[in-house]
Design a protein around this motif. Sequence first.
Motif: not given
Length: 123
Positions: A36-37, A48-49, A80-83, A95-96
């Motif tokens: 993930w970018f 990002v991850s 991608l869980q974003m909290n 995403c890639a």
Amino acid sequence: QVQLVESGGGLVQAGGSLRLSCAASGRTFSSYAMGWFRQAPGKEREFVSTISSGGFTRYAESVKGRFTISRDTAKNTVYLQMNSLKPEDTAVYSCAAARSPFTITTIAAYDYWGQGTQVTVSS
């Protein structure tokens, strides 16, 4: 034809959560690294991850402890869980996929990209 389609973006207040999904089609991505970018207005795209084919993960320091990447091989989907979102997380998230089983943080190493989904965090 290989396609990566992101979903789950939107507008959320600071402190809130979102879950992004990236559905892959055209081939099986179980042996690929996924990442993930994000790109904020006026800024360069940044890592990002990432998650390896074996489930190993890496995160940018700015999201560590708040974001979690995962993948469902059967569904050919990465999440991608974003909290605890912050206004500075506002960006287009993409995403890639990379033809490597290992975690990859370098943008140039990725072979396939989605169109992106907008995430906006209000203060």
